[in-house]
Design an enzyme around this catalytic site. Structure first.
Site, PDB file in Angstrom:
ATOM      1  N   ARG A  38      15.234 108.885 -14.034  1.00 17.62           N
ATOM      2  CA  ARG A  38      15.720 108.063 -15.242  1.00 17.62           C
ATOM      3  C   ARG A  38      17.050 107.629 -15.420  1.00 17.62           C
ATOM      4  NH1 ARG A  38      15.858 110.130 -19.653  1.00 17.62           N
ATOM      5  NH2 ARG A  38      15.766 112.278 -18.847  1.00 17.62           N
ATOM      6  N   ASP A  65      16.463 102.473 -14.594  1.00 18.76           N
ATOM      7  CA  ASP A  65      15.937 102.009 -15.986  1.00 18.76           C
ATOM      8  C   ASP A  65      14.835 101.493 -15.617  1.00 18.76           C
ATOM      9  OD1 ASP A  65      15.364 101.745 -18.473  1.00 18.76           O
ATOM     10  OD2 ASP A  65      17.369 100.967 -19.163  1.00 18.76           O
ATOM     11  N   LYS A  67      12.630 100.835 -17.986  1.00 19.18           N
ATOM     12  CA  LYS A  67      12.405  99.788 -19.084  1.00 19.18           C
ATOM     13  C   LYS A  67      13.190  98.756 -19.237  1.00 19.18           C
ATOM     14  CE  LYS A  67      10.922 103.784 -22.071  1.00 19.18           C
ATOM     15  NZ  LYS A  67      10.978 104.580 -23.142  1.00 19.18           N
ATOM     16  N   GLY A  88       3.628 111.180 -11.667  1.00 13.04           N
ATOM     17  CA  GLY A  88       2.893 112.194 -12.446  1.00 13.04           C
ATOM     18  C   GLY A  88       2.638 111.920 -13.923  1.00 13.04           C
ATOM     19  N   ARG A  90       1.005 110.301 -17.727  1.00 14.55           N
ATOM     20  CA  ARG A  90      -0.272 110.091 -17.953  1.00 14.55           C
ATOM     21  C   ARG A  90      -0.919 108.943 -17.731  1.00 14.55           C
ATOM     22  NH1 ARG A  90      -0.779 112.735 -24.219  1.00 14.55           N
ATOM     23  NH2 ARG A  90       1.054 114.507 -24.023  1.00 14.55           N
ATOM     24  N   GLY A 130      -1.491 118.924 -21.574  1.00 13.84           N
ATOM     25  CA  GLY A 130      -2.086 120.096 -20.987  1.00 13.84           C
ATOM     26  C   GLY A 130      -1.063 120.801 -19.971  1.00 13.84           C
ATOM     27  N   HIS A 131      -1.213 122.096 -19.694  1.00 15.74           N
ATOM     28  CA  HIS A 131      -0.313 122.718 -18.579  1.00 15.74           C
ATOM     29  C   HIS A 131      -1.272 123.473 -17.788  1.00 15.74           C
ATOM     30  CE1 HIS A 131       3.669 121.855 -19.536  1.00 15.74           C
ATOM     31  NE2 HIS A 131       3.538 122.054 -20.725  1.00 15.74           N
ATOM     32  N   ILE A 133      -2.292 126.404 -17.470  1.00 15.71           N
ATOM     33  CA  ILE A 133      -3.058 127.429 -17.876  1.00 15.71           C
ATOM     34  C   ILE A 133      -4.290 126.620 -18.275  1.00 15.71           C
ATOM     35  CG2 ILE A 133      -2.175 127.404 -20.080  1.00 15.71           C
ATOM     36  CD1 ILE A 133      -2.520 130.595 -20.375  1.00 15.71           C
ATOM     37  N   ASN A 134      -4.172 125.330 -18.893  1.00 14.81           N
ATOM     38  CA  ASN A 134      -5.420 124.687 -19.579  1.00 14.81           C
ATOM     39  C   ASN A 134      -6.215 124.243 -18.479  1.00 14.81           C
ATOM     40  OD1 ASN A 134      -2.854 123.497 -21.463  1.00 14.81           O
ATOM     41  ND2 ASN A 134      -4.289 125.056 -22.074  1.00 14.81           N
ATOM     42  N   ASP A 161      -0.639 124.083 -11.161  1.00 14.06           N
ATOM     43  CA  ASP A 161       0.573 123.164 -10.877  1.00 14.06           C
ATOM     44  C   ASP A 161       0.637 122.904  -9.161  1.00 14.06           C
ATOM     45  OD1 ASP A 161       1.189 122.428 -13.491  1.00 14.06           O
ATOM     46  OD2 ASP A 161       2.702 124.016 -13.257  1.00 14.06           O
TER      47      ASP A 161
END
Length: 386
Positions: A38, A65, A67, A88, A90, A130-131, A133-134, A161
């Protein structure tokens, strides 16, 4: 000789955890990977010392950038010269930015578009946070880590991960690059940590179908600390050793070196009804000597033995020193690239870079004219850490 992926160009859209890990693996294998950060991550001139995040090693950093219309246009120009792109976010974020797979593949039909998410691009959970563990919970993995009578124990964040996520993304990208070299066509690689974690459990699904793994009895099975011959034991100095004497010949060596060869109870190796008591007896035996003393007795034998080492201890162990399993880059000790190749030896190309440290040189090297680079910097579409 450069690594086996030398000559391949890959764009990494900056993220955390499994994405950078996959990019690190690809760079370790010799690919030219650029990390697109970014623009807002550039805080000023790049410090003289290397960035401390080992996962960022081996690649240059360009700040764009995404955007800004000219920032998007710049990324798409880079896509034209890339063999693969990994991201990576969503599901849907890249599309909303105007750099989704359809747009990128239109600019470069041979592009491999690697996507890394926890839940996958589709499904009821796909838009939820989520992470690790989830993800390993939903994959049916976490339930089986832990000891008898205790709750599940998260195995750091290595399974979701890095094992089920970043490693599968790197594998998927390499496989798709191989296919593209034959077909001339790119494709999307949908890597989900829940999927990869499920695949890592394949042997236990097999054991379950064969009736040799009880999924409802955590900590009582062969490989989940249920067996006395497959566990860790504390020594008299508070340190630990690991024992993995599964096969009969290795178990016999364990009994010989602990003075138990003639013990009738220990002869019942696979009698699960004896495991709890046998483990208690081994616990007492291993507590009589220090870790170093047990190393003197059991190292370099077929017991299937190793001391339980911390990271620092592992880096100093003679075996790892001889194999150069750990190396030092810019004053930081870290794992060396793996696996090893007999002809196209891989190596760490550079220390971790700071955001925007290489913006100008990357854009120039990837075919953008100097006057346009100046204009992009002036407009704020890209930033250079100078």
């Amino acid at each position: 000789m450069p690594g086996p992926l030398a000559g391949h160009r890959i764009i990494e859209i900056a993220g955390i955890g499994p994405g950078p890990f996959a990019a690190m693996l690809l760079a370790d294998l010799g690919a030219e990977v650029i990390r697109v950060e970014r623009a807002g991550a550039v805080r000023g001139p790049a410090p003289d010392q290397a960035h401390g995040d080992i996962l960022l090693r081996g690649r240059r950093n360009v700040a764009i950038d995404l955007k800004h219309p000219d920032g998007v246009a710049t990324l798409l120009d880079l896509v034209e010269h890339a063999d693969a792109l990994i991201e990576g976010f969503r599901p849907g974020v890249m599309e909303r930015l105007g750099i989704g797979p359809d747009v990128c593949l239109e600019r470069n039909p041979k592009l491999v578009f690697g996507r890394m998410t926890g839940w996958g691009q589709t499904g009821p959970y796909s838009q939820a946070a989520g992470h690790d563990i989830n993800y390993i919970s939903l994959a049916g993995a976490l339930a089986h880590f832990g000891r008898r009578g205790e709750g599940p124990t998260p195995p750091l964040n290595m399974v979701g991960d890095f094992g089920g996520g970043g490693m599968f993304l790197a594998l998927g990208v390499v496989a798709a690059l191989l296919e593209a070299s034959k077909s001339g066509e790119g494709q999307v690689v949908d890597t989900a940590m829940v999927d990869g974690s499920a695949v890592l459990m394949s042997m236990f699904w097999a054991f379950n179908s064969m009736g040799i793994f009880d999924e409802n009895a955590r900590g009582t099975n062969l490989l989940d600390t249920g067996a006395h011959f497959y566990d860790v034991y504390q020594c008299s100095d508070g340190e630990y050793i690991s024992i993995g004497s599964i096969e009969p010949q290795f178990y016999a060596e364990l009994l010989r070196l602990t003075g138990l060869s003639d013990d009738e109870q220990f002869a019942k190796q696979m009698d699960q009804g004896e495991w709890v008591e046998l483990k208690e007896r081994l616990t007492e035996i291993f507590a009589t000597r220090t870790r170093d003393e047990w190393c003197e007795i059991m190292e370099h034998t077929d017991v299937c033995f190793a001391p339980v080492l911390t990271m620092s201890e592992a880096a100093a162990h003679p075996h790892n020193v001889e194999r150069e399993t750990f190396v030092e880059v810019a004053g930081v000790t870290q794992p060396a690239p793996a696996p090893r190749f007999s002809r196209t030896a891989n190596e760490i190309a550079s220390a971790p870079a700071w955001p925007g440290e290489h913006t100008r040189e990357v854009l120039s090297d990837w075919g953008i004219a100097p006057d346009r680079v100046d204009a992009l910097v002036e407009s704020g579409a890209v930033r250079h850490a100078d």
